[in-house]
Design an enzyme around this catalytic site. Structure first.
Site, PDB file in Angstrom:
ATOM      1  CD  GLU A   1       9.706  -7.177   6.106  1.00 39.39           C
ATOM      2  OE1 GLU A   1       9.618  -7.629   7.077  1.00 39.39           O
ATOM      3  OE2 GLU A   1       9.267  -6.428   5.343  1.00 39.39           O
TER       4      GLU A   1
ATOM      5  CE  LYS B   1       7.005  -2.776   9.073  1.00 37.72           C
ATOM      6  NZ  LYS B   1       5.266  -2.523   9.030  1.00 37.72           N
TER       7      LYS B   1
ATOM      8  CE  LYS C   1      -3.946   0.341   2.462  1.00 42.74           C
ATOM      9  NZ  LYS C   1      -4.476   0.093   3.720  1.00 42.74           N
TER      10      LYS C   1
ATOM     11  CD  GLU D   1      -1.276  -8.233  11.460  1.00 42.15           C
ATOM     12  OE1 GLU D   1       0.179  -8.651  11.369  1.00 42.15           O
ATOM     13  OE2 GLU D   1      -1.771  -8.335  10.262  1.00 42.15           O
TER      14      GLU D   1
ATOM     15  CG  HIS E   1      -0.147 -39.890   9.274  1.00 42.47           C
ATOM     16  ND1 HIS E   1      -0.555 -41.868   9.688  1.00 42.47           N
ATOM     17  CD2 HIS E   1      -1.065 -39.745   8.472  1.00 42.47           C
ATOM     18  CE1 HIS E   1      -1.613 -42.256   9.203  1.00 42.47           C
ATOM     19  NE2 HIS E   1      -2.095 -41.502   8.786  1.00 42.47           N
TER      20      HIS E   1
ATOM     21  N   GLY F   1      -4.871  -5.197   5.843  1.00 43.12           N
ATOM     22  CA  GLY F   1      -3.859  -5.789   4.811  1.00 43.12           C
ATOM     23  C   GLY F   1      -4.596  -6.958   4.602  1.00 43.12           C
ATOM     24  NE  ARG F   2      -6.217  -7.673  11.258  1.00 43.08           N
ATOM     25  CZ  ARG F   2      -4.993  -7.195  11.237  1.00 43.08           C
ATOM     26  NH1 ARG F   2      -4.380  -6.801  10.470  1.00 43.08           N
ATOM     27  NH2 ARG F   2      -5.872  -5.984  13.036  1.00 43.08           N
TER      28      ARG F   2
END
Length: 534
Positions: free
Chosen positions: A202, A500, A196, A340, A371, A254-255
């Site tokens: 990153e 960050k 955004k 979050e 398993h 964002g999420r």
């Protein structure tokens, strides 16, 4: 706030779930809800009618209906940032006006959606091509909500994927960008940079690496870049054409953003029709959330089950178990959505919480998990509520025998978690086995399953775009309801900022070699030792 529930829990905490079925022959029907093609069964929990009434009263006391309506109206319910929360508007294809600060946001949303359709059609048809021919691969570079949602949806809806191959790069670890790009042809690759602000460290480092990779072969790399960003000046500086930039407002977290431009990779992979079906499914869940009575409201009921298990029973984790290989990324997606959003320690007024907030959310697809960690679910010392998801039908009718085995395993696991196997039952089963008498009781003890472990099951007809849209929206609203009950802001994420900030300083420390008295001695020593290994 939880006093009545905690007091009632003390009365029933040792009760077995199977006892509730013995007492109520219609329990399976009374503690489940069918909403068109979604069926939620929460009967395999220790929630009885008095518990449910107490939980619903709590939801009413916490003003869930009022808060829900305020969100859909566009009020600034994200109080710490002074923002509306309107990801729901992105799937409002009916274009019903929604106002933020007295401005109807729907014309802009629909205009952006139309631009996405046009661009995706051009890419899919080959009209938009790379400098070596039609686009064969799309690389989405983002992180968090700019990656998890699109990556999860594209994998989940593989039967509808008839576009270019979609790849996702998120981790700043150089191996991620290397492993993806090294297999692609830069002349036929489209890169989408999803950030955004166009400053996410990153994402921008990976974007620059992708640019350098493409520039080694392609004369004008930026012609094969698109951006999902509102920072037009920064995308201009990067060199991306404004025709290939798709923005969204700050009232889309964002999420919660896969429904809009962050879903550009989705619409390119699946096409506009499937993408609209995804939106329609989510919108139908929005309507259900707004109109259904609490006793039959899927997001509210799922949230109340979560509150009962986490805040009342003190079960600190929640296992999400999709018996659907194509939903293997759903647990990771829900980790971010829940943790979050609701991983907070203060309420809306900034006062410390006197109870735990979000549970730890984790999981894996079935039957793989059986398993791996199901041993702990069945016989471990901690009780971990499980949430099963499974489709009644698969997309591969010729492999129907596989799907029946899958369904059998899913239903069997929830049954086994609830019922368990007593010492007496084990002894009866072992009586005919060849076990030495002196070892009989010891061996029997190892085979005891305590049972009484709660679970819910979400059964859906088939994993279509519309159904997936409903499921994602269901969990979005569940998180919202849980957050309102807890009195926290589910729509900020200040907890990601400190790390960050420190990372920026540490990178300078690593690069320049200068000492920093601001760092803990352990951290400084880790840097020094790392340098000796270079």
């Amino acid at each position: 706030m939880f006093d009545h529930l905690l007091k009632y829990f003390q009365k029933v905490k040792d009760r077995r779930i199977t006892y509730l079925f013995d007492q109520d022959k219609k329990r399976a029907m009374n503690f489940s809800v069918l909403q068109e093609d979604l069926f939620l069964d929460f009967s395999k929990t220790n929630i009885d009618q008095p518990t449910l009434e107490l939980l619903i009263n709590l939801a009413k006391f916490r003003g869930i209906s009022k808060a829900r309506d305020a969100m859909f109206r566009g009020e600034l319910i994200n109080t710490s940032e002074g923002r509306a929360v309107l990801h729901t508007a992105l799937r409002n294809l009916e274009a019903t006006p929604i106002y933020v600060n007295k401005l109807d946001v729907m014309p802009s949303i629909l205009q952006t959606l139309e631009r996405m359709k046009v661009f995706s059609d051009r890419v899919r048809s080959g009209q938009f091509s790379g400098q070596g021919g039609a686009i064969t691969d799309v690389v989405n570079i983002g992180i968090g909500g700019s990656d998890l949602g699109p990556a999860m949806v594209v994998k989940a809806l593989a039967p509808y994927d008839d576009g270019p191959n979609c790849h996702f790069i998120s981790n700043v670890d150089g191996s991620h960008v290397h492993d993806v790009l090294s297999k692609l042809n830069p002349e036929k690759t489209l890169v989408i940079v999803a950030s955004k602000t166009f400053t996410t460290s990153e994402t921008m480092k990976n974007a620059q690496t992708a640019y350098d990779w493409m520039s080694g072969t392609v004369n004008e790399p930026c012609l094969q870049f698109a951006a999902v960003s509102t920072a037009i000046q920064k995308t201009d500086e990067f060199g991306i054409s404004r025709d290939h930039v798709f923005g969204f407002e700050d009232w889309v977290g964002g999420r919660y953003s896969l429904w809009g431009p962050i879903g550009l990779s989705i619409i390119i992979a699946l096409g506009a029709e499937a993408f609209e079906s995804l939106l329609i499914g989510a919108h139908e869940m929005d309507v259900h959330f707004k109109t259904a009575e609490m006793e039959k409201n899927l997001p509210i009921l799922l949230a109340l089950v979560g509150v009962w298990h986490n805040q009342i029973c003190n079960y600190s984790t929640r296992a999400v178990l999709p018996y659907d290989q194509r939903l293997s990324k759903l647990p990771a997606y829900l980790q971010q959505l829940e943790m979050e959003s609701n991983g907070k320690s203060v309420d809306l007024d900034g006062s410390p919480l006197d109870f735990h907030s979000s549970p730890v959310v984790w999981g894996e697809s079935g039957t793989n998990g059986q398993h791996a960690f199901f041993q702990l679910l069945h016989q471990g010392t901690r009780i971990i509520p499980c949430e099963f998801l499974v489709a009644a039908q698969s997309h591969e009718p010729y492999l129907d025998h596989h799907h029946k085995t899958l369904l059998s395993n899913c239903f069997a696991q929830s049954e086994a978690l609830m019922h368990g196997r007593s010492f007496e039952e084990v002894c009866s089963k072992l009586s005919s086995d060849d076990i030495h008498h002196e070892k009989f009781e010891e061996q029997a003890r190892h085979r005891v399953f305590q049972g009484n472990r709660p679970s819910t099951t979400l059964l859906y007809s088939k994993l279509t775009p519309k159904i997936l849209g409903k499921i994602i929206a269901l969990y979005e609203h569940r998180v919202f309801v849980e957050g309102k009950i807890l009195g926290i802001n589910s729509f900020d994420q200040w907890g990601v900022e400190l790390g960050k900030e420190l990372a920026t300083g540490l990178e300078n420390f690593l690069t320049t070699g200068s000492d920093s008295n601001d760092l803990n001695a352990s951290t400084q020593n880790l840097v020094k030792v790392a340098k000796t290994m270079w």
